[in-house]
Design an enzyme around this catalytic site. Structure first.
Site, PDB file in Angstrom:
ATOM      1  N   TYR A 196      36.488   6.130  -0.724  1.00 47.95           N
ATOM      2  CA  TYR A 196      37.006   4.766  -0.879  1.00 47.95           C
ATOM      3  C   TYR A 196      38.008   4.762  -1.926  1.00 47.95           C
ATOM      4  O   TYR A 196      38.114   3.436  -2.167  1.00 47.95           O
ATOM      5  CB  TYR A 196      35.535   4.041  -1.283  1.00 47.95           C
ATOM      6  CG  TYR A 196      35.528   2.401  -1.215  1.00 47.95           C
ATOM      7  CD1 TYR A 196      35.861   1.832   0.112  1.00 47.95           C
ATOM      8  CD2 TYR A 196      35.626   1.518  -2.123  1.00 47.95           C
ATOM      9  CE1 TYR A 196      35.824   0.747   0.262  1.00 47.95           C
ATOM     10  CE2 TYR A 196      35.468   0.323  -1.991  1.00 47.95           C
ATOM     11  CZ  TYR A 196      35.549  -0.254  -0.544  1.00 47.95           C
ATOM     12  OH  TYR A 196      35.768  -1.427  -0.216  1.00 47.95           O
TER      13      TYR A 196
ATOM     14  N   TRP B 200      38.639   4.863  -4.951  1.00 49.94           N
ATOM     15  CA  TRP B 200      38.602   4.523  -6.153  1.00 49.94           C
ATOM     16  C   TRP B 200      38.721   5.786  -7.196  1.00 49.94           C
ATOM     17  O   TRP B 200      38.397   5.498  -8.453  1.00 49.94           O
ATOM     18  CB  TRP B 200      37.719   3.372  -6.619  1.00 49.94           C
ATOM     19  CG  TRP B 200      38.106   2.030  -6.248  1.00 49.94           C
ATOM     20  CD1 TRP B 200      37.390   1.601  -5.295  1.00 49.94           C
ATOM     21  CD2 TRP B 200      38.748   1.150  -6.943  1.00 49.94           C
ATOM     22  NE1 TRP B 200      37.984   0.192  -4.932  1.00 49.94           N
ATOM     23  CE2 TRP B 200      38.695   0.058  -6.303  1.00 49.94           C
ATOM     24  CE3 TRP B 200      39.232   1.224  -8.048  1.00 49.94           C
ATOM     25  CZ2 TRP B 200      39.059  -1.251  -6.728  1.00 49.94           C
ATOM     26  CZ3 TRP B 200      40.047  -0.072  -8.627  1.00 49.94           C
ATOM     27  CH2 TRP B 200      39.904  -1.034  -7.796  1.00 49.94           C
TER      28      TRP B 200
END
Length: 783
Positions: A117, A119
């Site tokens: 994802y 992050w």
């Protein structure tokens, strides 16, 4: 803690929530110091200090005991419940490489899902998503996801209505322009400071509060439309309107009807710049279905007074008005509709493309939206070409695992879920950001193998078969080159890697070597070579853009630098406004598509060709509210980014009774006998969790707030439906798509009940590592 002395530039580092300078004593991180030029540092930063080497750090490669003894099995079970066995690095890499090779040989690369994802790190090189995707592409490809949990519905519908969502985000009208030219900001979902603590890729200066204060000083008025009163800072003196959650589209339709009925809409703008307003107007007036969507109709749905709606419409038409939709608003049933309707409402006002007017999608959702910065094409690691065509919408991972070969609709086409046998995840935590975790726990048992690169023993690591320990940003060199912030940071290695942890690049290099693709993956470069390669590209591009960057040595010596200010502040769609023929939008008509013939042609009953009101499947106006009378808002937390650093001191210090705080209105709490600080049980048909009660009138009556990101902590690990002890709201949320158009997440369309927990609550164990066994000549033994 933060310290106040002058920072040492050789200790600079960056995160998605700020720029810092590491303070190290005897090889141990003791503090982080805020960037001196940051006017509003994030609350999150100090959380790393005690987390970096806590007992949850994964210090050695680990393999789930059942997988190690029995090998990969389809629907094998055991994930999340079994102990792990520590193994040497060479053995762990041999196991992973052999499993990738087996799955490729037996099922093809379309059986490998590359989960990430993005992050994981603010660094440009050690960016987990870039590294895992580059590696898997070198190894023959993988099943990917499209869109984001943050704004999936907006991404797809904006592409259809005005085109190129990313360009829209990049060119949002800047705060100084709004302050100078604006009269009114109408903020659906508010403008919460806590969300703007972060920007993907890094933050040097947190400018949201600075921008809002400038607007207020310039006379801009604010209306905050949200069930949460504290979704704006107090000093804005914003008017708070609290409609029932999930009814924003109905409210906007009531506003639009007032504009039309009172002839306050901009006919000339709609005719010149828009496509299909007449089709939408037939729906708005009721000519199409017999129901006028007037203020009275909207009031009955959203719970506001009809005259309040009419007065707001008149105020919006009387001056320069900006309409903003926070990303949280579109994370609900039919989340495409409030975004489409906000653009339509702004078009009716006729101010799109004018300074201080028009619309926004995400002001305050990240600090970078509206930040007055110069957009510069920083280089990034090339992820390569993916030869596998299969994909899923980002929030449909459980569907993919549970229904291989099943069909799904997305953005006008029909697709098939692949039969995934191997999940490899690096960066992100699906046991945080996915909905209906009990369903995900069931789905997660199906793959033959799950491999994870992870820093801490969070729920993702606990539900893996092979866990490879990775370094934090403070344990390696990198470059922070953010897209929406002018501050570039030389990220310096502050401490040695904890335990045997390695960077993602080192891990994938070892795997690539075993799979025969090392040359393609590394291109013969070391980590330092890659950093110099990226910085050389950056310097060349800077020269092409008329400014100069220092050498890498010079950059590292000064620690940070700020790009030159932009020559002028952009206004969203200003070129289109000036000449729509010379600067058409990338839509079929070249105009703002209030009616989209393309979307209408898809035949989706849950997303027709223009904005409409669809009743959510769960909302306070539904029959289900008799059983579950409280609407759950699982918004972003103040003390962490998603679930990152929930194990840190900042997040843990904000817990109530050791659990995530849930805010209830005083009247709702009184009716249930709940007092401040009580442990409560939050439940619906999908699951139940415990949380710590906070009683405050910052939430409207009938609404509870339980922020997302508490580390998933089931009372019976690996068993779907067991009581979650820590306060993770995603055991309660629905795992259904917004519509067949975008298939985005619907976390905010959820009803629950809350009751006081009786007896002694079970202890929180999210911050205890799982059982780990060592091997000796006689086999595994516990420690």
């Amino acid at each position: 803690m933060s310290v106040s002395r002058e920072p040492d530039p050789s200790t600079s580092t960056a995160t998605h929530w700020g720029t810092y300078f590491a303070q190290v004593r005897e090889g141990k991180l003791v503090a982080v110091q805020d960037y001196p030029r940051d006017p509003d540092p994030a609350d999150i930063g100090p959380g790393i200090v005690d987390a970096i080497d806590d007992r949850l750090r994964i210090r050695r490669p680990m393999v789930r005991k059942g997988w190690l003894t029995e090998g990969p099995r389809l629907d094998g079970g055991g994930r999340g419940a079994e102990p792990f066995v520590a193994v040497p690095w060479d053995e762990a890499l041999d196991l992973v490489a052999a499993e990738i090779e087996r799955v490729r040989r037996e099922h093809g690369n379309q059986a490998i899902f590359g989960g990430s994802y993005g992050w994981g790190s603010a660094g440009r090189f050690h960016h987990a998503q870039s590294q895992i995707h580059r590696f898997l592409n070198c190894a023959g490809g993988y099943v990917r996801h499209v869109n984001t949990y943050s704004h999936a519905a907006a991404e797809v519908v904006v592409n259809r209505v005005v085109g190129r969502f990313r360009e829209v985000l990049d060119t949002h009208t800047r705060w100084p322009t709004i302050a100078e030219h604006g009269d009114l900001v109408v903020a659906f979902g508010g403008l919460p400071r806590k969300n703007a603590q972060v920007t993907s890729g890094g933050v040097g200066r947190h400018t949201l509060v600075e921008g809002l204060r400038a607007c207020r000083a310039g006379g801009v008025r604010f209306v905050s439309i949200t069930p949460l009163r504290d979704d704006v800072i107090d000093e804005l003196d914003a008017r708070w309107l609290a409609p029932r959650p999930g009814t924003d589209t109905a409210l906007m339709l009531g506003l639009a009807h007032t504009l039309l009925a009172e002839d306050r809409h901009d006919r000339a703008f709609l005719a010149r710049y828009c496509e299909g307003f007449d089709r939408f107007a037939r729906y708005l007036t009721g000519a199409e279905d017999g129901q006028a969507k007037d203020a009275g109709w909207a009031a009955a749905i959203c719970g506001l007074e009809a005259e309040t709606i009419r007065e707001l419409a008149r105020e919006m038409a009387s001056g320069r008005t900006l309409i903003n939709v926070a990303w949280g608003v579109q994370r609900g049933d039919h989340g495409e509709q409030p975004v489409w309707m906000a653009i339509t409402l702004a078009a009716m006002l006729g101010q799109i493309g004018l300074p201080g007017g028009g619309f926004g999608v995400g002001y305050s959702s990240e600090n970078g939206i509206g930040n007055a910065t110069r957009l510069f094409p920083w280089p990034a690691v090339n992820q390569g070409q993916n030869p596998v065509s299969s994909f899923i919408p980002v929030a449909r991972i459980a569907d993919m695992l549970l229904d291989p070969g099943g069909a799904f609709d997305y953005d006008g086409a029909r697709h098939t879920y692949p039969d995934v046998r191997l999940v490899y995840w690096a960066g992100g935590n699906p046991f945080h950001h996915h909905q209906d975790l009990n369903r995900l726990v069931r789905a997660w048992q199906r793959p033959e193998t799950v491999v994870v690169n992870e820093i801490w023993w969070n729920a993702l690591a606990r539900h893996a078969d092979i866990v490879l320990p990775v370094t934090t940003t403070l344990e390696r060199e990198d470059l922070a080159l953010p897209h929406w912030d002018p501050t570039a940071v030389a990220m310096r290695k502050a401490v040695d890697p904890i335990g045997e942890s390695r960077s993602d690049f080192a891990i994938f290099s070892g795997l690539a070597r075993r799979l025969g693709v090392e040359a393609a993956y590394t291109e013969g470069r070391t980590e330092e070579d890659w950093l110099r390669h990226l910085w050389d590209q950056a310097r060349q591009r800077a020269g092409e853009h008329g400014f100069e960057l220092p050498t890498l040595e010079g950059f590292r010596k000064q620690g940070t630098l700020e790009l030159p200010e932009p020559e002028r502040h952009v206004v969203l769609l200003e070129d289109f406004r000036a000449d729509p023929d010379a600067h058409p939008l990338p839509t079929p008509s070249g105009r703002i598509e209030i009616f989209s013939a393309a979307v209408a042609g898809f035949g989706y009953d849950d997303c027709p060709g223009h904005p409409v009101w669809h009743e959510p499947r769960e909302w306070l106006g539904s029959a289900l509210a008799e059983r579950y009378p409280l609407h759950l808002i699982s918004n972003q937390p103040r003390t962490r980014l998603h679930s990152q650093l929930d194990n840190g001191g900042v997040s843990r210090g904000a817990k109530v009774a050791g659990r995530e705080p849930i805010t209830l209105h005083p009247e709702d709490a009184r009716a249930r006998g709940i007092r401040d600080g009580d442990v409560v049980r939050v439940f619906n048909d999908r699951g139940a969790c415990l949380a710590g009660a906070v009683i405050a009138d910052t939430v409207m009556r009938g609404v509870v707030r339980l922020p997302t990101g508490a580390w998933y902590d089931p009372s019976e690990p690996g068993k779907p439906g067991s009581l979650e002890k820590h306060g993770n709201p995603n055991v309660l949320t629905r795992d259904e798509g917004t519509s067949r158009l975008a298939q985005g997440p619907t976390a905010h369309s959820v009803l629950v009940e809350v009751e006081r927990f009786e007896g002694v609550p079970p202890p929180v164990t999210a911050f205890e590592p799982p059982p780990i066994e060592e091997r000796d000549g006689a086999g595994a033994r516990s420690r």
